[in-house]
Design a protein around this motif. Structure first.
Motif, PDB file in Angstrom:
ATOM      1  N   ALA A  37      35.303  42.539  54.620  1.00 16.02           N
ATOM      2  CA  ALA A  37      36.122  41.699  53.750  1.00 16.02           C
ATOM      3  C   ALA A  37      35.766  41.994  52.296  1.00 16.02           C
ATOM      4  N   ILE A  38      36.786  42.235  51.486  1.00 20.00           N
ATOM      5  CA  ILE A  38      36.592  42.697  50.113  1.00 20.00           C
ATOM      6  C   ILE A  38      37.249  41.716  49.153  1.00 20.00           C
ATOM      7  N   THR A  39      36.473  41.238  48.176  1.00 17.25           N
ATOM      8  CA  THR A  39      37.007  40.339  47.166  1.00 17.25           C
ATOM      9  C   THR A  39      36.505  40.765  45.792  1.00 17.25           C
ATOM     10  N   ILE A  62      27.588  44.611  46.501  1.00 14.42           N
ATOM     11  CA  ILE A  62      27.769  43.741  45.343  1.00 14.42           C
ATOM     12  C   ILE A  62      27.858  44.566  44.063  1.00 14.42           C
ATOM     13  N   GLY A  63      28.965  44.444  43.334  1.00 14.27           N
ATOM     14  CA  GLY A  63      29.060  45.013  42.002  1.00 14.27           C
ATOM     15  C   GLY A  63      28.217  44.210  41.036  1.00 14.27           C
ATOM     16  N   VAL A 105      32.212  42.583  50.508  1.00  8.52           N
ATOM     17  CA  VAL A 105      32.176  43.371  49.273  1.00  8.52           C
ATOM     18  C   VAL A 105      32.661  42.517  48.112  1.00  8.52           C
ATOM     19  N   PHE A 106      31.898  42.548  47.023  1.00  8.19           N
ATOM     20  CA  PHE A 106      32.258  41.866  45.774  1.00  8.19           C
ATOM     21  C   PHE A 106      32.366  42.944  44.696  1.00  8.19           C
ATOM     22  N   THR A 107      33.571  43.181  44.179  1.00  7.49           N
ATOM     23  CA  THR A 107      33.751  44.275  43.225  1.00  7.49           C
ATOM     24  C   THR A 107      33.266  43.908  41.827  1.00  7.49           C
ATOM     25  N   ASN A 108      33.769  42.800  41.281  1.00  7.20           N
ATOM     26  CA  ASN A 108      33.446  42.400  39.911  1.00  7.20           C
ATOM     27  C   ASN A 108      34.034  41.022  39.656  1.00  7.20           C
TER      28      ASN A 108
END
Length: 468
Positions: free
Chosen positions: A124-126, A228-229, A192-195
């Motif tokens: 899961a990507i946010t 984690i970004g 996943v946490f992009t920014n």
């Protein structure tokens, strides 16, 4: 379709009958529930009724008597700036509120995994920016490597429209803050946490509420691995909360700002090269400068995040590198749509806020910039460091004059319409320059979506280049 169990014979209310609402109703019915549906729009109610669903006016007094749960579509507020009246009524009646993402994870968790040697996994990507590209890229990498994979969520299909996953399959979900803030179940294998940059602040009651909505993806279910970004304080804070020690490799830190030190697992981009470090040594490196589907530092961050997630799933660096080179990018996201006379034409209509537009401006050295639209909360300050890249701005939108006045130090031409802006930018552009649509604003003053705005840009561009 993924059937939703646990509500057999019970009435479940569904509010909002767009893609996710109707999908949830079908899945609930397939699991034996009795969904009752409502939407404030008569045409949406008519479409649901045509499928045979029962309508139930959730605004009436006593509407939630005998209702086991309310399933809410993402665009309907449940807290800020004010709850929808039907949501307030459900809360007053003590009826739990959920969404299709919560139903998806609950249904998947109830699956019979004993029959699989390799159970399905969910990534899961946010994040604020780049989550669509990261999700699509990871899906592409998996498929290129021969892994069965499906893509859904805020991109492509609704989560409950997916096929039930099979042996070793990976489901890649792009999740917005609207989806993560309400889901009662959030249990990805990799998150996943992009920014994080300011966006949707009215919906979340400020930046803290916005970050809290994103953070739920990591706090509620406890993913096996987190990517984690860490280029913003919120990402560094989140990585620190999840890691038990500096060497804890359940957290993979990602950066597009330079090398990450320490004994942990990290993937970072510097001067166009992606580098993976683990346990204090370099594991792999990839030259991203020739990857046409990932132009600019912001896309290098997306590449690092997708690479890290793929590594967390067990893929080797060489397999990932091969797939990166065959990725063509997504429409409306730093999409190169034409090259003519030494000029590159790029459609980044998805740059709907200042932070995402700033990333696009940073990617090209000399730009003919088409911008403007419905300005979002947070202003245009994030653009300031990259305005020297702009040779001239061509401003569209109903408030083009006011928008142009906020672009301090940039020569700006008020064009109002896309047709005028494209014509002027094409006329002025010189070899080596980029004509870039990166509006730094929402589209709703002139278009019903950022996709429609991007399509108009491409159509006008092709007509102009064909005529020239």
């Amino acid at each position: 379709m993924i059937p939703v169990g646990g509500f057999a014979g019970q009435r479940v209310a569904v509010l909002g009958l767009g893609r996710s609402g109707l999908s949830a109703a079908r899945s609930l019915a397939a699991g034996g529930a009795a969904p009752v549906l409502w939407d404030d729009r008569p045409e949406a109610r008519a479409a649901a009724e045509a499928e045979g669903f029962a309508l139930h006016d959730l605004s009436r007094a006593g509407a939630f008597e005998g209702v086991a749960r309310l399933i809410l579509s993402p665009g309907i507020p449940h807290l800020y700036p004010a709850p929808h009246p039907a949501v307030a009524a459900a809360q007053a009646a003590g009826v739990p509120v959920d969404n299709d993402v919560g139903l998806f994870f609950a249904a998947l968790g109830a699956g019979d995994w004993v029959r699989f040697d390799a159970p399905p996994q969910v990534v899961a990507i946010t994040g604020s920016n780049g989550k669509s590209t990261t999700s699509a890229l990871l899906h592409h990498v998996l498929r290129d490597a021969g892994r069965p994979a499906q893509l859904a969520g805020n991109i492509g299909r609704g989560v409950l429209d997916l096929d039930p996953p099979g042996e070793g399959e990976v489901i890649v979900l792009e999740l917005s803050s609207y989806q993560t803030e309400l889901a009662r179940a959030l249990t990805p294998d990799v998150a996943v946490f992009t920014n994080l940059t300011p966006d949707h602040l009215d919906r979340h009651g400020g930046l803290g509420g916005y970050f809290a909505a994103k953070r739920r993806l990591f706090a509620e279910g406890g993913p096996d691995r987190a990517v984690i970004g860490v280029d913003e304080p919120e990402g560094r804070f989140l990585a620190g909360q999840l890691a038990e020690a500096p060497s804890d490799d359940r957290v993979i830190r990602v950066s597009a700002a330079g090398k990450i030190g320490g004994a942990g697992w990290s993937v970072f981009a510097r001067k166009g090269f992606l580098t993976e470090w683990r346990r204090g040594r370099q594991v792999a490196a990839i030259d991203l400068r020739g990857v046409k589907g990932l132009p600019g530092a912001h896309n290098h961050q997306n590449g690092c995040a997708a690479y890290a997630a793929a590594r967390a799933l067990g893929l080797g660096p060489k397999l990932i590198e091969r797939a990166l080179h065959s990725f063509r990018g997504l429409p409306h996201r730093s999409q190169v749509v034409a090259e003519a006379g030494g000029v590159t034409f790029v459609n980044d209509s998805k740059a709907t806020n200042a932070a995402s537009a700033a990333r696009a401006l940073a990617a090209f050295p000399r730009i003919r910039w088409i911008c403007g639209g419905l300005e979002k909360e947070g202003g245009l300050e994030a653009l300031a460091p990259y305005l020297p890249h702009v040779a001239r701005a061509y401003v569209i939108g109903r408030e083009a004059q006011g928008f142009a006045l906020k672009l301090g130090g940039v020569e700006a031409e008020v064009c109002t319409t896309m047709a005028h802006a494209v014509a002027r930018a094409v006329e002025d552009a010189q070899p080596g320059e980029t004509v870039l649509l990166a509006p730094a604003a929402a589209s709703f003053d002139q278009y019903d979506s950022f996709e429609r705005r991007g399509e108009d840009f491409v159509a006008e561009l092709r007509a102009r280049l064909g005529a020239g």
